[in-house]
Design an enzyme around this catalytic site. Structure first.
Site, mmCIF file in Angstrom:
data_model
loop_
_atom_site.group_PDB
_atom_site.id
_atom_site.type_symbol
_atom_site.label_atom_id
_atom_site.label_comp_id
_atom_site.label_asym_id
_atom_site.label_seq_id
_atom_site.Cartn_x
_atom_site.Cartn_y
_atom_site.Cartn_z
ATOM 1 N N TYR A 101 50.726 75.815 2.437
ATOM 2 C CA TYR A 101 49.731 74.209 4.017
ATOM 3 C C TYR A 101 49.442 73.455 3.538
ATOM 4 O O TYR A 101 48.763 73.253 2.437
ATOM 5 C CB TYR A 101 48.930 75.597 4.701
ATOM 6 C CG TYR A 101 47.647 74.757 5.715
ATOM 7 C CD1 TYR A 101 48.275 74.702 6.944
ATOM 8 C CD2 TYR A 101 46.758 74.035 5.735
ATOM 9 C CE1 TYR A 101 48.078 73.312 7.075
ATOM 10 C CE2 TYR A 101 45.648 73.857 6.496
ATOM 11 C CZ TYR A 101 46.109 73.763 7.404
ATOM 12 O OH TYR A 101 45.569 72.964 8.631
ATOM 13 N N ASP B 299 46.665 84.087 -0.331
ATOM 14 C CA ASP B 299 46.475 83.743 0.760
ATOM 15 C C ASP B 299 47.570 84.737 1.580
ATOM 16 O O ASP B 299 49.037 84.377 1.377
ATOM 17 C CB ASP B 299 47.129 82.032 1.003
ATOM 18 C CG ASP B 299 46.463 81.915 2.716
ATOM 19 O OD1 ASP B 299 47.111 82.795 3.351
ATOM 20 O OD2 ASP B 299 46.393 80.374 2.542
ATOM 21 N N ARG C 30 22.735 83.717 8.984
ATOM 22 C CA ARG C 30 23.360 82.759 7.722
ATOM 23 C C ARG C 30 23.891 83.855 6.748
ATOM 24 O O ARG C 30 24.819 84.099 5.600
ATOM 25 C CB ARG C 30 22.740 81.801 7.165
ATOM 26 C CG ARG C 30 23.320 80.904 6.389
ATOM 27 C CD ARG C 30 23.765 79.808 5.502
ATOM 28 N NE ARG C 30 21.713 79.309 5.711
ATOM 29 C CZ ARG C 30 20.750 79.388 5.025
ATOM 30 N NH1 ARG C 30 21.171 80.353 3.867
ATOM 31 N NH2 ARG C 30 19.634 78.726 5.719
ATOM 32 N N LYS D 94 44.493 82.976 12.726
ATOM 33 C CA LYS D 94 46.178 83.276 12.894
ATOM 34 C C LYS D 94 46.292 84.720 13.623
ATOM 35 O O LYS D 94 45.822 85.059 14.167
ATOM 36 C CB LYS D 94 46.907 82.699 11.510
ATOM 37 C CG LYS D 94 46.360 81.380 11.216
ATOM 38 C CD LYS D 94 46.776 80.730 12.243
ATOM 39 C CE LYS D 94 47.007 79.426 11.431
ATOM 40 N NZ LYS D 94 45.314 78.288 11.186
#
Ligand code: P1T
Length: 389
Positions: free
Chosen positions: A101, A173, A49, A198
């Site tokens: 979005y 973004d 992690r 994406k």
């Protein structure tokens, strides 16, 4: 030696592996690492992690592509957005592009509002609106450019100047452009983030998110939260994303070439009412696109004559363009934002912003252009009755 993006994509963070010389970064599919002695991890790795060599290579590579010192990866684009919010305190305010979005809108309005973070949605394409809306309470400006799905652009450099004068951080973004076509940090942003699902991954086979920054302070805080909150991507997803990055530059060129030609085809089609693509001279911010971006991307939004019924027939009639949410993969996708990716935005608000019920969004893949054109042509013929043509 300073390398260019195409070279960095293949080499940054990706020295041959120390033990075997493997030229491809291995998938370190491990949760933990044996220590030499109490409190003495071998190479600084203690627990996956906190850190993992495959993730580290991917983070370093993306950082290099964005011209950043630091990259920090998360489990999804939304997890990245979430983690950026940990830079704020309860009571802080955010100024956000009005067309974003649908999931980002949902997160800001339905989740962050519960923690005392107020988000103001503003048309950031209009600098005077940004200027009017900035006040000392706004600690962070969230930009999407081009926006999803209306492909509106924001003058990132100009907004960064205004935000800096107001003492606000700017996050961009950059999902729709990728660093191959737009580098927001060079335009003054503090953080650039992506849905790596994406274009970065590029093959529709992973869900991921990543951010990059030049600020040591932001890096320290975000890296602390990456570990403390734990929304990390697994080693295999990091490996897939890193593999995707290697071909980012050539894929983006292919996406943009196909998209430009398809946008021009759609614009000349009698059954099409409106086409939105930054590479068209008819795009209201085409001039800004030419200076701010190095390519116009692979996303097109358009409206067919008629309405929702015609749009429905069209998206159900394509054969190569698959009816699916998401974007940025090598295969072409088609969707209706109003009922799919942006369904979480109330209808009145959607209509007010210009997301009509019949708006269609396509993610243009890298298939053969003539095949894609023929597919849209036959679907348009099926969808729009002669009365509209
Ligand atoms: O899906 P995820 O990896 O969590 O990324 C969220 C996200 C963030 N920012 C932008 C600009 C996005 O487009 C997305 C995800 N978008 C879609 C799934 C879509 O079809 O538009």
């Amino acid at each position: 030696m300073k390398y260019n993006l195409e070279t960095l994509a293949i080499h940054a963070g990706q020295d041959p592996e120390a033990m075997t010389g493997a030229v491809t970064v291995p998938i370190f599919q491990t949760s933990t690492y044996a220590q030499e002695a109490l409190g003495q991890p071998r190479l600084g790795y203690e627990y996956s992690r906190t850190n993992n060599p495959t993730r580290q290579a991917y983070e370093q590579c993306l950082a290099a592509l964005e011209g950043a010192r630091h990259g920090i990866a998360f489990a999804s684009g939304m997890a990245t957005t979430n983690n950026c919010m940990y830079l704020l305190q309860s009571g802080d305010e955010v100024l956000c592009s009005d067309d974003v979005y649908g999931g980002t809108f949902r997160f800001f309005t339905k989740v962050m509002s519960k923690f005392g973070i107020k988000v103001h949605f503003v048309n950031t394409s209009d600098l005077s609106q940004v200027e009017k809306s900035l006040h000392p309470g706004i600690k962070l400006v969230w930009l999407e450019s081009p926006t999803n799905p209306l492909l509106k652009l924001t003058d990132i450099r100009a907004v960064c100047k205004l935000a800096k004068a107001n003492g606000s951080l700017v996050v961009v973004d950059n999902t729709f452009m990728s660093p191959a076509f737009q580098r927001p940090l060079e335009l003054g942003a503090d953080i650039v983030m992506h849905s790596a699902t994406k274009y970065l991954g590029g093959h529709s086979d992973l869900v991921g998110g990543i951010m990059a920054t030049n600020s040591d302070e932001i890096n320290e805080t975000m890296r602390f939260h990456q570990n403390a909150v734990g929304a990390i991507p697994g080693p295999f997803d990091c490996w897939l994303a890193l593999r995707g990055l290697k071909t980012l530059a050539v894929r983006m060129q292919a996406h943009a070439r196909n998209a430009q030609a398809l946008a021009e085809f759609l614009e000349s089609h009698p059954a099409v009412r409106q086409v939105i693509y930054p590479g068209l001279a008819s795009h209201p911010q085409h001039a800004l696109a030419r200076t701010q971006m190095q390519g116009f991307g692979g996303m097109i939004s358009f409206e067919v004559k008629g309405g929702l019924q015609e749009a429905k027939t069209l998206v159900e009639s394509t054969k190569l363009f698959l009816l699916a949410e998401s974007l940025g993969g090598v295969e072409s996708l088609i969707e209706v934002p109003a009922t799919m990716t942006h369904a979480s935005i109330p209808r009145e608000r959607r209509l007010e912003m210009g997301i009509a019920d019949g708006l269609i969004r396509i993610s243009v893949g890298i298939e053969n252009f003539e095949d894609l054109k023929a597919d849209l042509e036959q679907a348009l013929a099926r969808a729009v009755s002669k009365t509209f043509v």
